[in-house]
Design a protein around this motif. Structure first.
Motif, PDB file in Angstrom:
ATOM      1  N   THR A  10       7.467   9.433  -0.501  1.00 41.84           N
ATOM      2  CA  THR A  10       7.719  10.775   0.039  1.00 41.84           C
ATOM      3  C   THR A  10       6.437  11.426   0.538  1.00 41.84           C
ATOM      4  OG1 THR A  10       7.529  11.713  -2.170  1.00 41.84           O
ATOM      5  CG2 THR A  10       9.750  11.158  -1.390  1.00 41.84           C
ATOM      6  N   GLN A  11       5.310  10.746   0.293  1.00 40.72           N
ATOM      7  CA  GLN A  11       4.015  11.218   0.775  1.00 40.72           C
ATOM      8  C   GLN A  11       3.401  10.105   1.610  1.00 40.72           C
ATOM      9  OE1 GLN A  11       1.816  12.118  -2.761  1.00 40.72           O
ATOM     10  NE2 GLN A  11       3.094  13.859  -3.317  1.00 40.72           N
ATOM     11  N   GLU A 117      -7.667  10.129  -0.039  1.00 37.35           N
ATOM     12  CA  GLU A 117      -8.131  10.052  -1.425  1.00 37.35           C
ATOM     13  C   GLU A 117      -6.959  10.014  -2.407  1.00 37.35           C
ATOM     14  OE1 GLU A 117      -9.453  13.261   0.381  1.00 37.35           O
ATOM     15  OE2 GLU A 117     -10.318  11.548   1.426  1.00 37.35           O
ATOM     16  N   ARG A 118      -5.824  10.598  -2.016  1.00 42.52           N
ATOM     17  CA  ARG A 118      -4.654  10.642  -2.903  1.00 42.52           C
ATOM     18  C   ARG A 118      -3.712   9.462  -2.684  1.00 42.52           C
ATOM     19  NH1 ARG A 118      -1.734  16.093  -2.683  1.00 42.52           N
ATOM     20  NH2 ARG A 118      -0.300  14.843  -3.903  1.00 42.52           N
ATOM     21  N   SER A 119      -4.068   8.527  -1.802  1.00 41.03           N
ATOM     22  CA  SER A 119      -3.155   7.432  -1.466  1.00 41.03           C
ATOM     23  C   SER A 119      -2.836   6.542  -2.667  1.00 41.03           C
ATOM     24  CB  SER A 119      -3.718   6.593  -0.319  1.00 41.03           C
ATOM     25  OG  SER A 119      -4.917   5.967  -0.708  1.00 41.03           O
ATOM     26  N   GLU A 120      -3.752   6.412  -3.604  1.00 40.57           N
ATOM     27  CA  GLU A 120      -3.507   5.586  -4.788  1.00 40.57           C
ATOM     28  C   GLU A 120      -2.521   6.247  -5.748  1.00 40.57           C
ATOM     29  OE1 GLU A 120      -4.710   2.508  -5.229  1.00 40.57           O
ATOM     30  OE2 GLU A 120      -5.631   2.686  -3.242  1.00 40.57           O
ATOM     31  N   GLN A 121      -2.348   7.570  -5.631  1.00 42.45           N
ATOM     32  CA  GLN A 121      -1.488   8.310  -6.548  1.00 42.45           C
ATOM     33  C   GLN A 121      -0.079   8.535  -6.002  1.00 42.45           C
ATOM     34  OE1 GLN A 121      -3.783  11.834  -6.734  1.00 42.45           O
ATOM     35  NE2 GLN A 121      -5.497  10.884  -7.825  1.00 42.45           N
ATOM     36  N   ILE A 122       0.201   8.012  -4.814  1.00 42.09           N
ATOM     37  CA  ILE A 122       1.516   8.233  -4.197  1.00 42.09           C
ATOM     38  C   ILE A 122       2.566   7.374  -4.906  1.00 42.09           C
ATOM     39  CG2 ILE A 122       2.871   7.976  -2.084  1.00 42.09           C
ATOM     40  CD1 ILE A 122       0.324   8.534  -0.502  1.00 42.09           C
ATOM     41  N   PRO A 123       3.631   8.021  -5.422  1.00 44.61           N
ATOM     42  CA  PRO A 123       4.682   7.235  -6.087  1.00 44.61           C
ATOM     43  C   PRO A 123       5.493   6.434  -5.059  1.00 44.61           C
ATOM     44  CG  PRO A 123       5.263   9.568  -6.064  1.00 44.61           C
ATOM     45  CD  PRO A 123       3.883   9.458  -5.490  1.00 44.61           C
ATOM     46  N   VAL A 124       5.888   5.215  -5.449  1.00 49.26           N
ATOM     47  CA  VAL A 124       6.634   4.316  -4.565  1.00 49.26           C
ATOM     48  C   VAL A 124       8.006   4.048  -5.182  1.00 49.26           C
ATOM     49  CG1 VAL A 124       6.662   2.004  -3.543  1.00 49.26           C
ATOM     50  CG2 VAL A 124       4.504   3.242  -3.748  1.00 49.26           C
ATOM     51  N   ASN A 125       9.041   4.145  -4.360  1.00 50.05           N
ATOM     52  CA  ASN A 125      10.400   3.818  -4.799  1.00 50.05           C
ATOM     53  C   ASN A 125      10.498   2.291  -4.863  1.00 50.05           C
ATOM     54  OD1 ASN A 125      13.190   3.102  -4.764  1.00 50.05           O
ATOM     55  ND2 ASN A 125      13.693   5.138  -3.966  1.00 50.05           N
TER      56      ASN A 125
END
Length: 178
Positions: A10-11, A117-125
């Motif tokens: 979603t991000q 910088e936040r790409s590692e924290q993006i939740p994946v379905n």
């Protein structure tokens, strides 16, 4: 007819980000003969043709004809250039003839654009990620099954025609009537 739209993430990273959009159409009730699904993307978001190989034009209009089972459409969305941080809306429009009347429904899907910088924290379905991996693996296997015929290279030879061949070829034939 029920339509569900889900994003793999979603991000999306503001630069060179990628996600997948799943459009699931449940045909548990009445089924129209022809449906059109249109994907509307904001500036800066691009999409590849649907991974399910359904008929699609350059504007991401997918046409489904005589489908009497559930349909899953998967689009790979990506960014090529830097996008401003914030929120965007993806538009998915479904239109069809239903019981003799034109039916049109537009759904909005929010997509947040975040810094790299936040790409590692993006939740994946995980369900969509495994489904996409399965589709891509099946496509790879199908491409590997296609056999190619390799033709030997042609050999060019210098060849001079004999006077008799020159006389009887078309060019020689037209020269004979002059």
């Amino acid at each position: 007819m029920d339509v569900q739209i889900t994003l793999e993430k979603t991000q999306l990273e503001c630069s060179e980000g990628m996600t997948h959009l799943l459009v699931h159409i449940d045909h548990s009730s009445a089924v129209p003969n022809k449906m059109m699904i249109r994907l509307g993307l904001p500036n800066g978001i691009n999409a590849l043709k649907n991974l399910n190989q359904f008929s699609e034009d350059a504007d991401h209009n997918v046409t489904l004809i005589d489908r009497h089972e559930d349909v899953d459409l998967v689009f790979e969305l990506f960014t090529e250039e830097d996008l401003p941080i914030g929120s965007l809306l993806l538009m998915v429009t479904l239109s069809c003839m239903f019981n003799g009347k034109q039916y049109k429904r537009t759904m909005q899907v929010p997509l947040a654009i975040v810094p790299e910088e936040r790409s590692e924290q993006i939740p994946v379905n995980a369900e969509i990620a495994s489904y996409v991996a399965k589709i891509k693996n099946n496509q790879r296997q199908h491409e590997e099954q296609i056999r190619y015929v390799v033709l030997p290279p042609l050999q060019a030879r210098d060849y001079t025609r004999s006077p008799l061949e020159k006389k009887h070829c078309i060019q020689g034939f037209t020269e004979a009537f002059r």
